[in-house]
Scaffold this motif. Structure first.
Motif, PDB file in Angstrom:
ATOM      1  N   LEU A  87       0.786  -1.118   0.010  1.00  0.00           N
ATOM      2  CA  LEU A  87      -0.158  -0.068  -0.131  1.00  0.00           C
ATOM      3  C   LEU A  87       0.927   1.282  -0.093  1.00  0.00           C
ATOM      4  CD1 LEU A  87      -2.483  -1.162   2.857  1.00  0.00           C
ATOM      5  CD2 LEU A  87      -2.857  -1.100   0.240  1.00  0.00           C
ATOM      6  N   ALA A  88       0.654   2.149  -0.925  1.00  0.00           N
ATOM      7  CA  ALA A  88       1.362   3.452  -1.053  1.00  0.00           C
ATOM      8  C   ALA A  88       0.295   4.606  -0.499  1.00  0.00           C
ATOM      9  CB  ALA A  88       1.958   3.742  -2.397  1.00  0.00           C
ATOM     10  N   PHE A  89       1.188   5.320   0.453  1.00  0.00           N
ATOM     11  CA  PHE A  89       0.299   6.592   0.931  1.00  0.00           C
ATOM     12  C   PHE A  89       0.947   7.737   0.560  1.00  0.00           C
ATOM     13  CE2 PHE A  89      -0.373   2.876   3.699  1.00  0.00           C
ATOM     14  CZ  PHE A  89      -1.923   2.859   4.061  1.00  0.00           C
ATOM     15  N   LYS A  90       0.424   8.267  -0.696  1.00  0.00           N
ATOM     16  CA  LYS A  90       1.176   9.409  -1.081  1.00  0.00           C
ATOM     17  C   LYS A  90       0.915  10.781  -0.266  1.00  0.00           C
ATOM     18  CE  LYS A  90       0.604   8.069  -5.837  1.00  0.00           C
ATOM     19  NZ  LYS A  90       0.032   8.464  -7.245  1.00  0.00           N
ATOM     20  N   THR A  91       2.111  11.217   0.130  1.00  0.00           N
ATOM     21  CA  THR A  91       2.009  12.378   1.012  1.00  0.00           C
ATOM     22  C   THR A  91       2.395  13.718   0.701  1.00  0.00           C
ATOM     23  OG1 THR A  91       2.370  10.845   2.765  1.00  0.00           O
ATOM     24  CG2 THR A  91       2.712  13.069   3.565  1.00  0.00           C
ATOM     25  N   GLY A 100       4.833  27.768   4.215  1.00  0.00           N
ATOM     26  CA  GLY A 100       4.395  27.380   2.784  1.00  0.00           C
ATOM     27  C   GLY A 100       4.975  26.324   2.087  1.00  0.00           C
ATOM     28  N   LYS A 101       6.199  26.404   2.456  1.00  0.00           N
ATOM     29  CA  LYS A 101       7.069  25.232   1.228  1.00  0.00           C
ATOM     30  C   LYS A 101       6.251  23.625   1.397  1.00  0.00           C
ATOM     31  CE  LYS A 101      11.262  22.677   1.340  1.00  0.00           C
ATOM     32  NZ  LYS A 101      12.554  22.396   1.966  1.00  0.00           N
ATOM     33  N   VAL A 102       6.257  23.128   0.489  1.00  0.00           N
ATOM     34  CA  VAL A 102       5.529  21.722   0.298  1.00  0.00           C
ATOM     35  C   VAL A 102       6.552  20.895  -0.158  1.00  0.00           C
ATOM     36  CG1 VAL A 102       3.770  20.469  -0.897  1.00  0.00           C
ATOM     37  CG2 VAL A 102       3.266  22.755  -0.190  1.00  0.00           C
ATOM     38  N   SER A 103       6.791  19.676   0.628  1.00  0.00           N
ATOM     39  CA  SER A 103       7.367  18.603   0.171  1.00  0.00           C
ATOM     40  C   SER A 103       6.574  17.538  -0.406  1.00  0.00           C
ATOM     41  CB  SER A 103       8.196  18.137   1.010  1.00  0.00           C
ATOM     42  OG  SER A 103       9.250  18.974   1.543  1.00  0.00           O
ATOM     43  N   ARG A 104       6.699  16.743  -1.632  1.00  0.00           N
ATOM     44  CA  ARG A 104       5.930  15.931  -2.029  1.00  0.00           C
ATOM     45  C   ARG A 104       6.461  14.565  -2.003  1.00  0.00           C
ATOM     46  NH1 ARG A 104       1.951  19.207  -5.124  1.00  0.00           N
ATOM     47  NH2 ARG A 104       2.758  21.173  -5.191  1.00  0.00           N
ATOM     48  N   TRP A 105       6.099  13.410  -1.154  1.00  0.00           N
ATOM     49  CA  TRP A 105       6.554  12.459  -1.097  1.00  0.00           C
ATOM     50  C   TRP A 105       5.492  11.250  -1.788  1.00  0.00           C
ATOM     51  CZ3 TRP A 105      11.439  12.047   0.223  1.00  0.00           C
ATOM     52  CH2 TRP A 105      12.004  13.012   0.853  1.00  0.00           C
ATOM     53  N   ILE A 106       5.463  11.313  -3.245  1.00  0.00           N
ATOM     54  CA  ILE A 106       4.192  10.803  -4.015  1.00  0.00           C
ATOM     55  C   ILE A 106       4.618   9.747  -4.890  1.00  0.00           C
ATOM     56  CG2 ILE A 106       2.812  12.790  -3.590  1.00  0.00           C
ATOM     57  CD1 ILE A 106       3.510  14.001  -6.462  1.00  0.00           C
ATOM     58  N   GLU A 107       5.779   9.656  -5.133  1.00  0.00           N
ATOM     59  CA  GLU A 107       6.478   8.376  -6.275  1.00  0.00           C
ATOM     60  C   GLU A 107       6.354   7.089  -5.688  1.00  0.00           C
ATOM     61  OE1 GLU A 107       9.419  10.855  -8.980  1.00  0.00           O
ATOM     62  OE2 GLU A 107       9.992  10.741  -6.820  1.00  0.00           O
ATOM     63  N   VAL A 108       5.843   6.479  -6.556  1.00  0.00           N
ATOM     64  CA  VAL A 108       5.592   4.845  -6.426  1.00  0.00           C
ATOM     65  C   VAL A 108       6.760   3.996  -7.007  1.00  0.00           C
ATOM     66  CG1 VAL A 108       4.235   2.803  -5.901  1.00  0.00           C
ATOM     67  CG2 VAL A 108       3.425   5.208  -5.643  1.00  0.00           C
ATOM     68  N   PRO A 109       7.636   3.465  -6.386  1.00  0.00           N
ATOM     69  CA  PRO A 109       8.880   2.610  -7.169  1.00  0.00           C
ATOM     70  C   PRO A 109       8.233   1.629  -7.890  1.00  0.00           C
ATOM     71  CG  PRO A 109       9.104   2.549  -4.722  1.00  0.00           C
ATOM     72  CD  PRO A 109       7.797   3.283  -4.980  1.00  0.00           C
TER      73      PRO A 109
END
Length: 244
Positions: free
Chosen positions: A126-130, A137-146
Motif C-alpha cells: 500500500l502506497a500512501f502518497k503524502t 508554505g513550503k511543500v514537500s511531495r512524497w508521492i512517487e511509487v517505485p
C-alpha cells in the motif's frame, strides 16, 4: 634523496585507500529526509490496524504544519480515525484521503502521528502518497511509487503486506447515513361551511307579512291620490275652457 622504485606502488596504494575513505565518509553522511509508515498488523484484510507515520523535517526555516495523504485503493476516507497526533492537530477527511495538521511544529521536529484503519485491503503493498506543508508554505511531495524495483527521488510511504490470515474476509463497507425525513407541511383543514340562518318563527313571518302589506297599502294610496288630483285638475281645465 633518490626514491626507490619499489616504494612507488605502495604510495599509490595509500593514496587510493585515502580516496576510498573520503568517498565512504561522504556516502555515510546524513540521508535525505523521507516519510515512512508501519503497521501494528501488516497483513492483508487485517482489521482495526494502527498505522504509524513519520515525516522527517527537512526545512531549516519552518516546521511541519500539515500532512495531506492520498489513501490507497481499498481504504475509504470514512474508514480512518485519528489515534495519536501532535497536540492540537486534527484529522479532516478529504474526497481521496485525509489531512492532519494544526499549529506548525518546531523547526527540525519530525511529524509523527497514527491512525486506525477499519480494515486493510487485500493487496501486496500500500502506497500512501503524502504532501508535507511547512509553516512558511513550503511543500514537500512524497508521492512517487517505485516500479520494477527502481529507486525514485521522492518515494511515497510504502507498506508491504503479508498474506491474509486463514478465513479472513472483507467486511462490508459502512452504509451511508440515512437521511432524516423532512416533515411535510401540515395539510390545511377544509373550512367549515357558514352556519345557515335560523328559520324565522311563525310570529316573525306574520310580522314580516304585515309590514309588507302596510307598505303595499301606502303605495296604493299615493297612486290613488295622484289619480284623483290629476282628474280634478283636468275637470277644472275643461270647465274653464267651456265658459270662455
Amino acid at each position: 634523496m633518490q626514491i626507490s622504485h619499489d616504494h612507488l606502488p605502495l604510495r599509490r596504494l595509500g593514496l587510493a585507500a585515502a580516496g576510498s575513505v573520503v568517498l565512504l565518509g561522504i556516502a555515510a553522511g546524513p540521508a535525505a529526509a523521507h516519510a515512512e509508515v508501519s503497521a501494528s498488523d501488516p497483513r492483508a484484510l487485517a482489521e482495526n490496524v494502527t498505522l504509524s507515520f513519520t515525516s522527517e523535517a527537512e526545512s531549516d526555516a519552518a516546521g511541519i504544519a500539515e500532512l495531506r495523504v492520498v489513501l490507497p485503493q481499498g481504504i475509504a476516507p470514512d474508514a480512518v480515525t485519528l489515534k495519536e497526533a501532535p497536540e492540537g492537530w486534527k484529522l479532516t477527511a478529504t474526497p481521496d484521503g485525509y489531512s492532519v495538521g494544526g499549529a506548525a511544529l518546531a523547526t527540525g521536529t519530525d511529524a509523527e502521528y497514527s491512525i486506525t484503519v477499519r480494515q486493510l485491503p487485500d493487496a501486496n503493498s500500500l502506497a500512501f502518497k503524502t504532501l508535507e506543508t511547512y509553516g512558511d508554505g513550503k511543500v514537500s511531495r512524497w508521492i512517487e511509487v517505485p516500479a520494477d524495483g527502481r529507486k525514485v527521488d521522492n518515494p511515497a510511504p510504502l507498506l508491504k503486506l503479508q498474506p491474509a490470515a486463514p478465513g479472513a474476509k472483507p467486511i462490508a463497507p459502512s452504509p451511508p447515513p440515512t437521511p432524516t425525513p423532512t416533515p411535510s407541511a401540515p395539510t390545511a383543514e377544509p373550512s367549515s361551511p357558514a352556519p345557515a340562518a335560523p328559520a324565522a318563527s311563525p310570529d316573525a313571518r306574520k310580522a314580516n307579512a304585515a309590514d309588507s302589506g302596510s307598505g303595499n297599502g301606502v303605495v296604493v294610496a299615493v297612486v290613488a291620490a295622484v289619480v284623483v288630483l290629476g282628474g280634478a285638475g283636468a275637470f277644472r281645465w275643461t270647465r274653464r275652457s267651456r265658459q270662455s
